[in-house]
Design an enzyme around this catalytic site. Structure first.
Site, short mmCIF file in Angstrom:
data_model
loop_
_atom_site.label_atom_id
_atom_site.label_comp_id
_atom_site.label_asym_id
_atom_site.label_seq_id
_atom_site.Cartn_x
_atom_site.Cartn_y
_atom_site.Cartn_z
N TYR A 270 0.82 -1.21 0.00
CA TYR A 270 0.00 0.00 0.00
C TYR A 270 0.86 1.26 0.00
O TYR A 270 0.43 2.32 0.44
CB TYR A 270 -0.93 0.00 1.22
CG TYR A 270 -1.98 -1.07 1.15
CD1 TYR A 270 -3.20 -0.83 0.53
CD2 TYR A 270 -1.74 -2.34 1.67
CE1 TYR A 270 -4.17 -1.82 0.45
CE2 TYR A 270 -2.71 -3.34 1.59
CZ TYR A 270 -3.91 -3.07 0.97
OH TYR A 270 -4.87 -4.05 0.88
N SER A 271 2.05 1.16 -0.53
CA SER A 271 3.02 2.25 -0.45
C SER A 271 2.63 3.45 -1.30
O SER A 271 2.49 3.37 -2.53
CB SER A 271 4.39 1.74 -0.91
OG SER A 271 5.29 2.80 -1.07
N ASN A 272 2.48 4.62 -0.63
CA ASN A 272 2.29 5.87 -1.38
C ASN A 272 3.52 6.21 -2.19
O ASN A 272 3.43 6.82 -3.27
CB ASN A 272 1.99 7.01 -0.41
CG ASN A 272 0.58 6.96 0.14
OD1 ASN A 272 -0.27 6.24 -0.36
ND2 ASN A 272 0.34 7.73 1.19
#
Length: 293
Positions: free
Chosen positions: A64-66
């Protein structure tokens, strides 16, 4: 040509949770700095894109890395190939969640690696093996979260843009690069406060190491308050969700949940505790905006 970010706007914000304590609240709207590369991602990635000089960018992140999303968007916008090394099992990640689907749709090649290997990614031999397995031996490597010396120097302008009457600048911290740059850019007498969104006590040492790498010395004008992580990265609670919705309704500001909501919650709590003297001007840095699903 990699553009240089323009200063983001500073927005005066009336909120009785601050005014009743004599605290003036400003929002540093880094979420408005660019429609593709939001906020601190712009400041951290653009120096690295310039340093890559056309080579593919390889970087790291969770599912879920921005940071992975921002890197994919930047690569797509500037026609730079990107490779995302994703922590975890590929089969478990299928079908792709909205974050990874965004990365793939914007041209990022995803390479999954097991968690034990991912934890050792800073080891030179392990990194060399990851690069070989990803067929990316020629890539320019950007660390997880984008925090390296180039990124920290890119974030220095964030502090330099704040006016003299700001006493404290507050922002959420993941890997610490933005806070390190912010602190380096502040004027004498101004302070930086970081709200970590991860559990653990590693961030102080990491920020000191980033200062040393970027500027060859240390800064004493910053501190961390680790109480507002709400369980760790990518964790939220009903209390935090209710707070974020309320802030959105009060101020018409989309509140990103994993970083910005925790920072704003911590800032309200600290103000209620009397952490800021009456007459203090606080600038809350809005480092990002919610990604569309």
């Amino acid at each position: 040509m990699v553009p240089v970010p323009l200063p983001s706007p500073l927005q005066e914000t009336e909120d009785e949770r601050f005014t009743k304590h004599g605290v003036r609240l400003l929002l540093k709207r880094d979420d408005l700095i660019d429609p593709t590369l939001i906020g601190n991602k712009y400041r951290k990635l653009t120096p690295n894109l310039r340093a890559a000089a056309g080579r593919p960018i390889l970087t790291f992140g969770g599912a879920y890395s921005n940071h992975l999303r921002a890197t994919a968007s930047a690569g797509h916008a500037l026609s730079v190939p990107t490779i995302g090394v994703v922590r975890g099992d590929e089969l478990a990640a299928r079908p792709l969640n909205p974050s990874l689907a965004h990365c793939a749709a914007h041209g990022m090649r995803l390479h999954f690696t097991d968690r034990a290997t991912y934890r050792r990614k800073a080891d030179p031999d392990t990194l060399a093996r990851i690069l070989r397995e990803a067929h990316a031996e020629d890539a320019y490597v950007v660390p997880e979260g984008g925090s390296n010396a180039a990124a920290v120097r890119g974030c220095r302008a964030l502090g330099e843009e704040l006016p003299e009457d700001v006493d404290v600048a507050v922002l959420a911290c993941g890997t610490g690069g933005t806070l390190a740059g912010l602190a380096a850019g502040l004027r004498q007498g101004q302070q930086a406060l970081g709200i970590p969104v991860l559990k653990g006590d590693f961030l102080t040492a990491d920020i000191r190491a980033l200062h040393q790498a970027a500027f060859g010395g240390q800064f004493a004008n910053w501190r961390l308050d680790p109480r507002f992580h709400f369980g760790g990265y990518a964790r939220t609670t009903p209390e935090l969700e209710a707070f974020a919705r309320d802030f959105e309704n009060r101020h018409g500001l989309p509140v990103e949940r994993l970083y910005v909501a925790k920072m704003l919650y911590g800032l309200v709590a600290l103000t209620a505790e009397g952490a800021f003297a009456r007459g203090t001007t606080v600038a809350a840095v809005i480092t990002g905006t919610p990604f569309p699903a």
